[in-house]
Structure formats: structure tokens, C-alpha cells
Design a protein around this motif. Structure first.
Motif, short mmCIF file in Angstrom:
data_model
loop_
_atom_site.label_atom_id
_atom_site.label_comp_id
_atom_site.label_asym_id
_atom_site.label_seq_id
_atom_site.Cartn_x
_atom_site.Cartn_y
_atom_site.Cartn_z
N LEU A 284 0.83 -1.21 0.00
CA LEU A 284 0.00 0.00 0.00
C LEU A 284 0.87 1.26 0.00
O LEU A 284 0.54 2.25 -0.67
CB LEU A 284 -0.94 0.00 1.21
CG LEU A 284 -2.13 -0.96 1.14
CD1 LEU A 284 -2.90 -0.93 2.47
CD2 LEU A 284 -3.05 -0.59 -0.01
N VAL A 285 1.96 1.24 0.75
CA VAL A 285 2.86 2.40 0.78
C VAL A 285 3.50 2.60 -0.60
O VAL A 285 3.58 3.73 -1.10
CB VAL A 285 3.94 2.22 1.86
CG1 VAL A 285 4.94 3.38 1.81
CG2 VAL A 285 3.31 2.15 3.25
N ILE A 290 3.66 5.43 -5.96
CA ILE A 290 3.49 5.28 -7.41
C ILE A 290 2.26 6.04 -7.89
O ILE A 290 2.30 6.73 -8.92
CB ILE A 290 3.40 3.79 -7.78
CG1 ILE A 290 4.73 3.09 -7.48
CG2 ILE A 290 3.02 3.60 -9.24
CD1 ILE A 290 4.65 1.58 -7.47
N GLY A 291 1.16 5.92 -7.15
CA GLY A 291 -0.05 6.64 -7.53
C GLY A 291 0.14 8.14 -7.54
O GLY A 291 -0.31 8.84 -8.46
N ARG A 292 0.82 8.66 -6.52
CA ARG A 292 1.07 10.10 -6.48
C ARG A 292 1.98 10.52 -7.63
O ARG A 292 1.79 11.59 -8.22
CB ARG A 292 1.70 10.48 -5.14
CG ARG A 292 1.94 11.98 -4.98
CD ARG A 292 0.66 12.78 -5.16
NE ARG A 292 0.91 14.21 -5.13
CZ ARG A 292 -0.01 15.13 -5.41
NH1 ARG A 292 -1.25 14.76 -5.73
NH2 ARG A 292 0.29 16.42 -5.36
N ILE A 312 9.87 8.22 -14.57
CA ILE A 312 10.49 8.06 -13.25
C ILE A 312 9.58 7.24 -12.33
O ILE A 312 10.03 6.35 -11.60
CB ILE A 312 10.81 9.43 -12.64
CG1 ILE A 312 11.96 10.09 -13.39
CG2 ILE A 312 11.15 9.29 -11.15
CD1 ILE A 312 12.23 11.52 -12.96
N THR A 313 8.28 7.53 -12.38
CA THR A 313 7.34 6.80 -11.53
C THR A 313 7.31 5.32 -11.88
O THR A 313 7.34 4.45 -10.99
CB THR A 313 5.93 7.39 -11.69
OG1 THR A 313 5.95 8.78 -11.33
CG2 THR A 313 4.94 6.66 -10.80
N LEU A 314 7.28 5.00 -13.17
CA LEU A 314 7.23 3.60 -13.56
C LEU A 314 8.57 2.90 -13.39
O LEU A 314 8.61 1.67 -13.24
CB LEU A 314 6.73 3.49 -15.01
CG LEU A 314 5.25 3.86 -15.19
CD1 LEU A 314 4.79 3.56 -16.60
CD2 LEU A 314 4.36 3.13 -14.19
N ILE A 315 9.68 3.64 -13.41
CA ILE A 315 10.96 3.04 -13.04
C ILE A 315 10.92 2.59 -11.58
O ILE A 315 11.36 1.48 -11.24
CB ILE A 315 12.11 4.04 -13.26
CG1 ILE A 315 12.32 4.32 -14.74
CG2 ILE A 315 13.42 3.50 -12.66
CD1 ILE A 315 13.25 5.48 -15.01
#
Length: 370
Positions: A284-285, A290-292, A312-315
Motif C-alpha cells: 500500500l505504501v 506510485i499513484g502520487r 520516473i514513476t514507472l521506473i
């Protein structure tokens, strides 16, 4: 005319409050979990806990510095950083130090560096810059040139050989190309071509890479050798049960059955001590972070910002997915650390830099809105 100097707090506020609130909360929770887990995992390693805190602190400083960077500076640095990374990779191929059968490090006299780590950030920066300058109608050759820009460092890294880093750099570039609007029929064709090329890929793989794939299929074929890592880590994860054995009570880790328990297999230590419930909290963390990151990407102030933030997020997601997959026996062991959890200075600083750039994109969006 009398000019009044603004209060000190007003002047330093833009340089202090640079972090995105929700993203910072998620990262703070991750750091807390990381410290608790590393304290247990590193209990038999003198000084490793101190080094982990130092690495986290250094990553935080790098993240803060990157969060202060303006978007125009990022765009101007994209090409020089990419060219520097490629030049260093060529230097590694020609003059790099050989260790454990791989040529990955470059000795600068004062210190040794691993240039492939630089490409994890330089690659999405370069491709985001490329597509920013081709905003509007993007033709097929724009994507073709982007693919060439991606393949050059990836092939140099794979030649070292360093399959794990090559996959991460490939993912970083492919995410940008995907977000830039690569047609779905091209994606489907690429998947079919990749599947068709698997026999060729197998023929050029090194023996140790083939062993990793075979151990994924049947780790019991070599339980005391190549399959030892996967067998012991899956035992540790399963023995945690629902609630876990308790902090510092993990038998697989503390009886030294789990190899590399402070680096690539730190998730096995966490899973054994905190169980399925703890794993759910950790997931969840990670999903919060990732969601943010995806929200920041969707609301970026420019094409460059959106592409860079999305990549960057998907990395970050790829790091977590691959590490948890290899620890639980779903993916081959490729030496990918768990973000902000695994011990290691270079990967930690690289992640800090990437997260700082994500913070900067969020900050620029807030400045534009205000």
C-alpha cells in the motif's frame, strides 16, 4: 525609493518547502519501514546499519537538491548528460575494471564509478527532451530515432554484462516512448517480434544468465548451488504466515539461510518477520508513492515534464515489481534492489535523484498554478 527586504522565512521558503506533500509522506513511511527492517537484517553486520542511514541521508540531500532544479535547467542538461553517460560506457568497455567476470566499473583514480547507473536518469531525460522538441505531429522516424538513442546505451550495458541494469534502462526509455504516443499496432508488433527473437536471445546469453532462467523454472535441480537463493527466500516469505514471526525473530534470516539479506533479498527478511499483513502494508505504501507520481505526471506543466515524471514513476514501480518477483520466485534473479529498502549507495542515490526530479515537476506545477 525605499526597498524593504522581505522576512528571512519568506526568502528561504521556496528553497525549503520544495517537497510534494503526499509523495513526501509515502517516502517517509518507506524510510521508516526500511530502517526497522535493516536493523534486523543487518544485526550481524558491523557498521552496515550506520552505512544504510548514511546512504538514505545522502539520497535525501540529492533529492532535495534535485527538487530545487527548474524545468528549463533539466531540459538543457538532458543532451550533455546523455552524451556523458554514453562516453563513460564506452570508456568502461575499453578501460573498465573487471570484477566477477563483468566489466562494469570505471576507475577514476580517486574513486570508482558505475556509469550504467547514470543512464537510468539520463535516458528518460534525453527521450523526454527529444519528444518535447517534436511536440505536435510525431512521425514514425521520430520514434525510430528515439529507439536508436535507447539501444546505444542498452547494448553497451548488456555487453558488460549487466542484464539487470540493461533491463532497467530499457524500461526507462520504453516508458517515455510509450507515453509519447507510440501506436498500439507498433507495440503489438514489437511484442510478437520479441517473442520470436527469444531463441536468438537465448543463444547469445551468458551461461550464468541461462542458469538464472533455469533456476526460475526448477530451483530444486541445484538446491545447494544456483537455486539456493530462490529456495531460501521463498521459504522465508512463506514461513512468515499471516502475522509474521515478529521483529528480529526471523529464523531464516538470523540463522543465515537467506543470502544477501541486506541487499537484493531484504524483502524476504521483512516478509518473514511481518507476514502477509506487513506485506500488504508495504504494498500500500509503494502504491501511494506510485499513484502520487502518476498524478504528478498527468498534471505536468509541459510534455517534457509529463514524460519525465511518468517514466520516473514507472521506473520506481519496476524496481519494486522485479525485486519482489525475484524474491518470491516469480521472476529470475537479476540483482535489482528494493527501492529505499535494500542496502546500497549507488542505487539509493540514483533513486533519490529521480524522486527529486519528480518533486521538482510537482513544484513547478504548483508555481504555475499560483
Amino acid at each position: 525609493m525605499i526597498h524593504e527586504n522581505p522576512p528571512l522565512l519568506t526568502r528561504i521558503r521556496p528553497w525549503v518547502f520544495v517537497f510534494d506533500g503526499p509523495l513526501a509522506v509515502g517516502l517517509a513511511l518507506l524510510v521508516g519501514i526500511s530502517l526497522v527492517t535493516m536493523y534486523s537484517a543487518a544485526s550481524d553486520y558491523d557498521g552496515r546499519m550506520f552505512d544504510h542511514v548514511r546512504n538514505l541521508s545522502l539520497a535525501f540531500v540529492v533529492m532535495w537538491a534535485a527538487a530545487c532544479l527548474p524545468l528549463p535547467w533539466m531540459m538543457r542538461s538532458a543532451v550533455p548528460l546523455y552524451l556523458l553517460g554514453v562516453a563513460l560506457l564506452i570508456a568502461v568497455a575499453l578501460f573498465g575494471d573487471i570484477a566477477k567476470g563483468a566489466r562494469r566499473w570505471l576507475d577514476l583514480g580517486v574513486t570508482r564509478i558505475q556509469p550504467s547507473e547514470l543512464m537510468k536518469i539520463a535516458m528518460p531525460l534525453m527521450l523526454a527532451w527529444w519528444f518535447q522538441n517534436r511536440e505536435g505531429v510525431r512521425r514514425w522516424y521520430d520514434f525510430a530515432i528515439a529507439t536508436v538513442l535507447l539501444l546505444v546505451p542498452v547494448l553497451l550495458i548488456a555487453r558488460q554484462p549487466d542484464l539487470g541494469t540493461a533491463l532497467l534502462v530499457s524500461a526507462a526509455g520504453l516508458y517515455v516512448i510509450f507515453f509519447a504516443g507510440l501506436p498500439w499496432k507498433v507495440i503489438a508488433g514489437g511484442i510478437v517480434a520479441g517473442l520470436a527473437a527469444l531463441p536468438l536471445l537465448w543463444s547469445v546469453m551468458h551461461d550464468y544468465q541461462k542458469h538464472r532462467v533455469m533456476m526460475l523454472l526448477d530451483p530444486t535441480s541445484d538446491p545447494l548451488g544456483k537455486g539456493f537463493h530462490i529456495i531460501q527466500s521463498t521459504i522465508a516469505v512463506g514461513s512468515g504466515g499471516i502475522w509474521g514471526k515478529g521483529w528480529m525473530e526471523g529464523t531464516q534470516a538470523h540463522l543465515e539461510f537467506v543470502p544477501e539479506r541486506t541487499t537484493d533479498f531484504v524483502f524476504a527478511v521483512f516478509a518473514e518477520e511481518f507476514g502477509l499483513v506487513g506485506n500488504g502494508v508495504l504494498l500500500l505504501v509503494y502504491l501511494l508513492v506510485i499513484g502520487r507520481g502518476l498524478v504528478i505526471a498527468a498534471s505536468g506543466a509541459s510534455v517534457f515534464a509529463r514524460l519525465l515524471a511518468g517514466a520516473i514513476t514507472l521506473i520506481f514501480f519496476t524496481y519494486a515489481f522485479v525485486n519482489m518477483g525475484m524474491v518470491t520466485g516469480v521472476l529470475p534473479v537479476v540483482g535489482v534492489p528494493l527501492p529505499l529498502m535494500s542496502y546500497g549507495g549507488t542505487a539509493m542515490v540514483t533513486l533519490g535523484l529521480g524522486l527529486g526530479l519528480l518533486m521538482s515537476i510537482s513544484r513547478q506545477r504548483r508555481l504555475v498554478q499560483s
